[in-house]
Design a protein around this motif. Structure first.
Motif, PDB file in Angstrom:
ATOM      1  N   GLU A  29       0.822  -1.217   0.000  1.00  0.00           N
ATOM      2  CA  GLU A  29       0.000   0.000   0.000  1.00  0.00           C
ATOM      3  C   GLU A  29       0.858   1.270   0.000  1.00  0.00           C
ATOM      4  O   GLU A  29       0.544   2.238  -0.689  1.00  0.00           O
ATOM      5  N   ILE A  30       1.932   1.257   0.759  1.00  0.00           N
ATOM      6  CA  ILE A  30       2.828   2.424   0.797  1.00  0.00           C
ATOM      7  C   ILE A  30       3.496   2.621  -0.554  1.00  0.00           C
ATOM      8  O   ILE A  30       3.556   3.746  -1.084  1.00  0.00           O
ATOM      9  N   LEU A  31       3.983   1.537  -1.148  1.00  0.00           N
ATOM     10  CA  LEU A  31       4.648   1.652  -2.448  1.00  0.00           C
ATOM     11  C   LEU A  31       3.682   2.079  -3.550  1.00  0.00           C
ATOM     12  O   LEU A  31       4.105   2.681  -4.536  1.00  0.00           O
ATOM     13  N   ALA A  32       2.407   1.802  -3.383  1.00  0.00           N
ATOM     14  CA  ALA A  32       1.414   2.191  -4.387  1.00  0.00           C
ATOM     15  C   ALA A  32       1.258   3.709  -4.486  1.00  0.00           C
ATOM     16  O   ALA A  32       0.788   4.224  -5.501  1.00  0.00           O
ATOM     17  N   HIS A  33       1.688   4.418  -3.453  1.00  0.00           N
ATOM     18  CA  HIS A  33       1.580   5.877  -3.458  1.00  0.00           C
ATOM     19  C   HIS A  33       2.737   6.561  -4.179  1.00  0.00           C
ATOM     20  O   HIS A  33       2.747   7.781  -4.300  1.00  0.00           O
ATOM     21  N   PHE A  34       3.702   5.796  -4.624  1.00  0.00           N
ATOM     22  CA  PHE A  34       4.852   6.351  -5.334  1.00  0.00           C
ATOM     23  C   PHE A  34       4.791   5.927  -6.793  1.00  0.00           C
ATOM     24  O   PHE A  34       4.367   4.821  -7.117  1.00  0.00           O
ATOM     25  N   GLU A  35       5.255   6.821  -7.644  1.00  0.00           N
ATOM     26  CA  GLU A  35       5.298   6.505  -9.068  1.00  0.00           C
ATOM     27  C   GLU A  35       6.614   5.813  -9.403  1.00  0.00           C
ATOM     28  O   GLU A  35       7.654   6.137  -8.841  1.00  0.00           O
ATOM     29  N   ASN A  36       6.542   4.901 -10.321  1.00  0.00           N
ATOM     30  CA  ASN A  36       7.726   4.238 -10.861  1.00  0.00           C
ATOM     31  C   ASN A  36       8.639   3.610  -9.804  1.00  0.00           C
ATOM     32  O   ASN A  36       9.838   3.831  -9.793  1.00  0.00           O
ATOM     33  N   VAL A  37       8.066   2.858  -8.926  1.00  0.00           N
ATOM     34  CA  VAL A  37       8.874   2.119  -7.956  1.00  0.00           C
ATOM     35  C   VAL A  37       9.501   0.945  -8.698  1.00  0.00           C
ATOM     36  O   VAL A  37       8.783   0.145  -9.308  1.00  0.00           O
ATOM     37  N   PRO A  38      10.840   0.859  -8.669  1.00  0.00           N
ATOM     38  CA  PRO A  38      11.488  -0.241  -9.403  1.00  0.00           C
ATOM     39  C   PRO A  38      11.049  -1.614  -8.887  1.00  0.00           C
ATOM     40  O   PRO A  38      10.897  -1.822  -7.674  1.00  0.00           O
ATOM     41  N   THR A  39      10.859  -2.501  -9.806  1.00  0.00           N
ATOM     42  CA  THR A  39      10.474  -3.867  -9.442  1.00  0.00           C
ATOM     43  C   THR A  39      11.536  -4.504  -8.562  1.00  0.00           C
ATOM     44  O   THR A  39      11.220  -5.248  -7.642  1.00  0.00           O
ATOM     45  N   SER A  40      12.791  -4.188  -8.841  1.00  0.00           N
ATOM     46  CA  SER A  40      13.882  -4.757  -8.043  1.00  0.00           C
ATOM     47  C   SER A  40      13.765  -4.337  -6.577  1.00  0.00           C
ATOM     48  O   SER A  40      14.051  -5.134  -5.672  1.00  0.00           O
ATOM     49  N   LEU A  41      13.337  -3.107  -6.311  1.00  0.00           N
ATOM     50  CA  LEU A  41      13.150  -2.650  -4.933  1.00  0.00           C
ATOM     51  C   LEU A  41      12.025  -3.437  -4.265  1.00  0.00           C
ATOM     52  O   LEU A  41      12.156  -3.851  -3.111  1.00  0.00           O
ATOM     53  N   ARG A  42      10.955  -3.637  -4.981  1.00  0.00           N
ATOM     54  CA  ARG A  42       9.834  -4.428  -4.437  1.00  0.00           C
ATOM     55  C   ARG A  42      10.293  -5.847  -4.084  1.00  0.00           C
ATOM     56  O   ARG A  42       9.979  -6.363  -3.023  1.00  0.00           O
ATOM     57  N   ILE A  43      11.046  -6.439  -4.987  1.00  0.00           N
ATOM     58  CA  ILE A  43      11.534  -7.801  -4.763  1.00  0.00           C
ATOM     59  C   ILE A  43      12.445  -7.857  -3.546  1.00  0.00           C
ATOM     60  O   ILE A  43      12.301  -8.726  -2.680  1.00  0.00           O
ATOM     61  N   VAL A  44      13.380  -6.924  -3.450  1.00  0.00           N
ATOM     62  CA  VAL A  44      14.315  -6.890  -2.320  1.00  0.00           C
ATOM     63  C   VAL A  44      13.564  -6.698  -1.010  1.00  0.00           C
ATOM     64  O   VAL A  44      13.846  -7.376  -0.012  1.00  0.00           O
ATOM     65  N   LEU A  45      12.596  -5.805  -0.975  1.00  0.00           N
ATOM     66  CA  LEU A  45      11.828  -5.570   0.248  1.00  0.00           C
ATOM     67  C   LEU A  45      11.064  -6.817   0.679  1.00  0.00           C
ATOM     68  O   LEU A  45      11.119  -7.210   1.851  1.00  0.00           O
ATOM     69  N   PHE A  46      10.377  -7.433  -0.243  1.00  0.00           N
ATOM     70  CA  PHE A  46       9.558  -8.594   0.113  1.00  0.00           C
ATOM     71  C   PHE A  46      10.416  -9.793   0.524  1.00  0.00           C
ATOM     72  O   PHE A  46      10.094 -10.479   1.479  1.00  0.00           O
ATOM     73  N   ILE A  47      11.520 -10.023  -0.181  1.00  0.00           N
ATOM     74  CA  ILE A  47      12.417 -11.119   0.205  1.00  0.00           C
ATOM     75  C   ILE A  47      13.058 -10.824   1.559  1.00  0.00           C
ATOM     76  O   ILE A  47      13.211 -11.721   2.387  1.00  0.00           O
ATOM     77  N   SER A  48      13.413  -9.571   1.792  1.00  0.00           N
ATOM     78  CA  SER A  48      14.015  -9.182   3.080  1.00  0.00           C
ATOM     79  C   SER A  48      13.071  -9.473   4.238  1.00  0.00           C
ATOM     80  O   SER A  48      13.515  -9.935   5.296  1.00  0.00           O
ATOM     81  N   PHE A  49      11.788  -9.210   4.049  1.00  0.00           N
ATOM     82  CA  PHE A  49      10.833  -9.494   5.121  1.00  0.00           C
ATOM     83  C   PHE A  49      10.840 -10.977   5.474  1.00  0.00           C
ATOM     84  O   PHE A  49      10.835 -11.346   6.640  1.00  0.00           O
ATOM     85  N   PHE A  50      10.881 -11.841   4.466  1.00  0.00           N
ATOM     86  CA  PHE A  50      10.835 -13.276   4.723  1.00  0.00           C
ATOM     87  C   PHE A  50      12.121 -13.811   5.340  1.00  0.00           C
ATOM     88  O   PHE A  50      12.086 -14.697   6.179  1.00  0.00           O
ATOM     89  N   PHE A  51      13.264 -13.274   4.920  1.00  0.00           N
ATOM     90  CA  PHE A  51      14.528 -13.833   5.376  1.00  0.00           C
ATOM     91  C   PHE A  51      15.188 -13.073   6.515  1.00  0.00           C
ATOM     92  O   PHE A  51      16.137 -13.575   7.103  1.00  0.00           O
ATOM     93  N   LEU A  52      14.711 -11.894   6.858  1.00  0.00           N
ATOM     94  CA  LEU A  52      15.350 -11.138   7.940  1.00  0.00           C
ATOM     95  C   LEU A  52      14.463 -10.922   9.158  1.00  0.00           C
ATOM     96  O   LEU A  52      14.963 -10.605  10.231  1.00  0.00           O
ATOM     97  N   TYR A  53      13.166 -11.085   9.015  1.00  0.00           N
ATOM     98  CA  TYR A  53      12.259 -10.868  10.139  1.00  0.00           C
ATOM     99  C   TYR A  53      12.636 -11.722  11.341  1.00  0.00           C
ATOM    100  O   TYR A  53      12.877 -11.226  12.435  1.00  0.00           O
ATOM    101  N   GLU A  54      12.703 -13.029  11.130  1.00  0.00           N
ATOM    102  CA  GLU A  54      12.989 -13.938  12.240  1.00  0.00           C
ATOM    103  C   GLU A  54      14.388 -13.750  12.814  1.00  0.00           C
ATOM    104  O   GLU A  54      14.539 -13.597  14.034  1.00  0.00           O
ATOM    105  N   PRO A  55      15.458 -13.741  11.989  1.00  0.00           N
ATOM    106  CA  PRO A  55      16.797 -13.580  12.581  1.00  0.00           C
ATOM    107  C   PRO A  55      16.993 -12.266  13.341  1.00  0.00           C
ATOM    108  O   PRO A  55      17.602 -12.250  14.410  1.00  0.00           O
TER     109      PRO A  55
END
Length: 121
Positions: A29-55
Motif C-alpha cells: 500500500e505504501i509503495l502504491a503511493h509512489f510513481e515508478n517504484v522499481p520492481t527490483s526494490l519491491r523484490i528486495v523488500l519482500f524477500i528481506s521481510f521473509f529472510f530477515l524478520y525472524e533472525p
C-alpha cells in the motif's frame, strides 16, 4: 527452565505469519503511493521481510512478535539466557526453512522439547 510446547510454537508461527502478511500488505500500500517504484526494490523488500524478520527479532529481542506474545524466548542455553547472535539466528532460520515441519515433529521425542533447528543454538 521451561521449554515451549509444540502447540505454543504453532500458535507463535501462526501469529508471525499474520504479522508478515500485514507487513507485506502495508508495504504494498505504501509503495502504491509512489510513481515508478522499481520492481527490483519491491523484490528486495519482500524477500528481506521473509529472510530477515525472524533472525533480527531473535538476535535482538530473543523472539519474534508471535514468540514474544506466547512468551517463548530463544536463548543460548549454555550462556545464562543470552540471545543468540545474528549469524546463528540466520543459520537456525535456514534450517527451519529447509526442514520445515519435519523439524517440529522432533519436539515430542526430545527431552528438552527441542526441534532440530533449536539444537544449533
Amino acid at each position: 527452565m521451561n521449554y515451549a510446547s509444540l502447540s505454543d510454537r504453532v500458535k507463535a508461527l501462526c501469529m508471525d505469519q499474520i504479522v508478515l502478511i500485514v507487513t507485506l500488505f502495508l508495504t504494498s500500500e505504501i509503495l502504491a503511493h509512489f510513481e515508478n517504484v522499481p520492481t527490483s526494490l519491491r523484490i528486495v523488500l519482500f524477500i528481506s521481510f521473509f529472510f530477515l524478520y525472524e533472525p533480527i527479532c531473535i538476535a535482538f529481542f530473543k523472539g519474534t512478535i508471535g514468540q514474544q506474545f506466547i512468551n517463548i524466548k530463544v536463548e543460548r542455553a549454555h550462556e545464562d539466557g543470552n540471545a543468540i547472535n545474528f549469524f546463528l539466528a540466520i543459520l537456525r532460520m535456514l534450517l527451519t526453512y529447509a526442514l520445515g515441519w519435519i523439524s517440529l515433529w522432533t519436539i515430542s521425542s526430545s527431552p528438552k522439547k527441542q526441534a532440530i533447528h533449536d539444537a544449533v543454538v
